[in-house]
Design an enzyme around this catalytic site. Structure first.
Site, PDB file in Angstrom:
ATOM      1  N   SER A   1       0.384 -30.419  -0.182  1.00  0.00           N
ATOM      2  CA  SER A   1      -0.761 -29.878   0.536  1.00  0.00           C
ATOM      3  C   SER A   1      -1.091 -30.778   1.717  1.00  0.00           C
ATOM      4  CB  SER A   1      -1.972 -29.764  -0.394  1.00  0.00           C
ATOM      5  OG  SER A   1      -3.045 -29.135   0.245  1.00  0.00           O
TER       6      SER A   1
ATOM      7  N   CYS B   1     -21.768 -34.873 -15.529  1.00  0.00           N
ATOM      8  CA  CYS B   1     -23.158 -34.885 -15.056  1.00  0.00           C
ATOM      9  C   CYS B   1     -23.213 -34.724 -13.547  1.00  0.00           C
ATOM     10  CB  CYS B   1     -23.839 -36.182 -15.467  1.00  0.00           C
ATOM     11  SG  CYS B   1     -23.590 -36.615 -17.196  1.00  0.00           S
TER      12      CYS B   1
ATOM     13  N   THR C   1      -2.608 -25.031  -3.325  1.00  0.00           N
ATOM     14  CA  THR C   1      -2.851 -24.222  -4.526  1.00  0.00           C
ATOM     15  C   THR C   1      -1.973 -22.984  -4.528  1.00  0.00           C
ATOM     16  OG1 THR C   1      -5.125 -24.997  -4.785  1.00  0.00           O
ATOM     17  CG2 THR C   1      -4.587 -22.850  -5.737  1.00  0.00           C
TER      18      THR C   1
END
Length: 463
Positions: A194, A320, A70
């Site tokens: 990464s 959900c 990131t």
């Protein structure tokens, strides 16, 4: 317990573990110092950088070690935009980029820059022509992932890179998901990766900035990593990351072929074993180890818990789930079903027997949840009678209840009847059209009348 979430973080590779333990004894000193311990640490760091650069496809002096993937994305985006601020402030990226890119774009826009988002098709693939068309004269940077982190679809990076070269725009490629399987082709300008995605330790990211790319690091200057990644390098972790990247690359061809066969089995068997399932993502141009599917009338969080109790660790892009109240931006951009979403990403070494057991467990897990929620069975034929209009009040209900209520209503009305669903769950705006697409019904859109609460989604029964 089978771990099927390698796309989030791959298990530590044995080579990474060995290299990490060995480097703890040799790589603890400051590599900037000239005494013996410092020189030893510097040798380890330089060797690791050379190994990683070879795998990436760049020169060692073009590769920066960052504290995470990131951070590599944020540093790359900010530095490239700042380096070309005289050209313009336009940032172009696809709608299905990793959240790190989206957050960098938000920061750029908040600072006064402009952002152009290029859409994708239902497989999650960006059209190279549309990406090229978004490159205006004031574009400072373009960003495109090599492969999608949620559905595995590979992107046309080589074509996009050529379009960027012709337009004089640098292209940053987020290669976090694909570096384990091979280098990224094309004339890209910046690339990020990464380590924990390929079996290296967490806390190591890669940022490659090719020579000739205008780049101005943002933030306080530092003497380390060419001034682009401040702070003391975690040399043992960097050594382990490079060693594991070389190791997985050596195994990549054979393991990719083996895992692709297992994923093909999941892609073909799940729709046969579980009714009303949509497998999403490109069926051919995709990562070899990843498959995503969505189950109608299923609560994503409940399904993940059920699979966890059965011994399987998977992830989800469903709204959900406990980690999010909105559907995955990737699934939303694709226009596919988000409820009951499951992402299976197989780590290297996954046994065939584990995949078979997953396929045996899944049908009962889905059936049990559908039974709890009162999901309908698909009717054999439409009832006879005159077409009319039915209104379903699902206000206050969360996914997948609005879609379940819609399906129940549609099952009971003649062909030609419109069913209007009232819902204040923003996920309904994605899942109701997706349900229509999967079930062969006609989605007419939202009712034009403004409402104090929620929206009205209109569907016509066709079959």
């Amino acid at each position: 317990m089978p771990y099927f979430d390698a796309a989030s973080s791959a298990p530590l590779h044995p080579v990474a573990r060995e290299a990490l333990l060995a480097a703890l004894d040799e790589g603890w000193a400051d590599p900037a110092r000239l005494y013996r311990e410092g020189r030893r640490a510097r040798l380890l760091l330089d060797a690791a950088r050379e190994t990683a650069a070879e795998a990436v496809g760049c020169r060692p002096d073009e590769l920066v070690i960052t504290p995470s993937g990131t951070r590599a994305v944020h540093t790359g985006v900010a530095g490239a935009l700042a380096g070309r601020r005289r050209v313009g402030s336009r940032l172009v990226h696809s709608a299905v980029e990793h959240s790190s890119v989206l957050h960098a774009a938000e920061a750029h826009e908040a600072a006064g820059g402009t952002v152009a988002v290029v859409g994708c098709d239902r497989t999650g693939r960006v059209a190279a022509g549309e990406f090229a068309a978004a490159l205006s004269p004031d574009t400072a940077l373009a960003v495109l992932q090599s492969a999608n982190h949620e559905v595995g679809t590979e992107q046309p990076v080589a074509e996009a890179a050529e379009a960027c070269r012709e337009a004089g725009v640098p292209l940053l490629v987020d290669a976090a998901q694909s570096l384990a399987w091979g280098p990224v082709e094309g004339a890209w300008s910046l690339l990020t990766g990464s380590a924990h995605k390929w079996g290296g330790p967490a806390g190591v990211g890669l940022l490659a900035v090719r020579k000739g790319t205008r780049f101005a690091h943002q933030g306080p200057a530092d003497e380390r990593e060419s001034g682009r990644a401040p702070g003391f390098e975690n040399i043992p972790a960097v050594v382990a990351a490079a060693a594991s990247l070389r190791a997985v690359r050596a195994e990549a061809a054979a393991e990719a072929a083996r895992l692709r066969g297992l994923v093909d089995r999941i892609r073909s068997r799940v729709p046969e074993l579980v009714p009303d399932v949509a497998v999403v993502g490109d069926p051919v141009r995709r990562l070899p180890h990843l498959v995503t599917f969505s189950c109608l009338y299923v609560d994503g969080e409940t399904l993940l818990h059920a699979l966890d109790r059965a011994g399987f660790s998977v992830s989800s892009g469903s709204s959900c789930t406990s980690s999010t109240l909105t559907p995955s931006h990737v699934l939303k951009a694709m226009g596919v079903l988000s409820e009951g979403n499951v992402r299976v990403s197989l780590p290297a070494g996954t046994a065939e027997a584990d995949v078979d057991r997953f396929l045996a467990v899944l049908p009962d897990a889905v059936a049990g949840i559908r039974e709890q929620l009162g999901a309908p069975a698909r009717p054999a034929r439409a009832p006879e009678g005159a077409a009319g209009e039915v209104v379903v009040d699902a206000l206050g209900a969360r996914c997948p209840v609005p879609v379940i209520e819609l399906a129940k209503a549609v099952a009971e009305v003649p062909v030609g009847t419109t069913v209007t669903v009232l819902s204040d769950d923003e996920v309904a705006a994605l899942d109701i059209p997706a349900w229509c697409w999967t079930q062969g019904q006609e989605y007419l859109g939202e009712a034009p009348e403004p409402r104090e609460r929620g929206a009205a989604y209109v569907v016509r029964r066709r079959v």
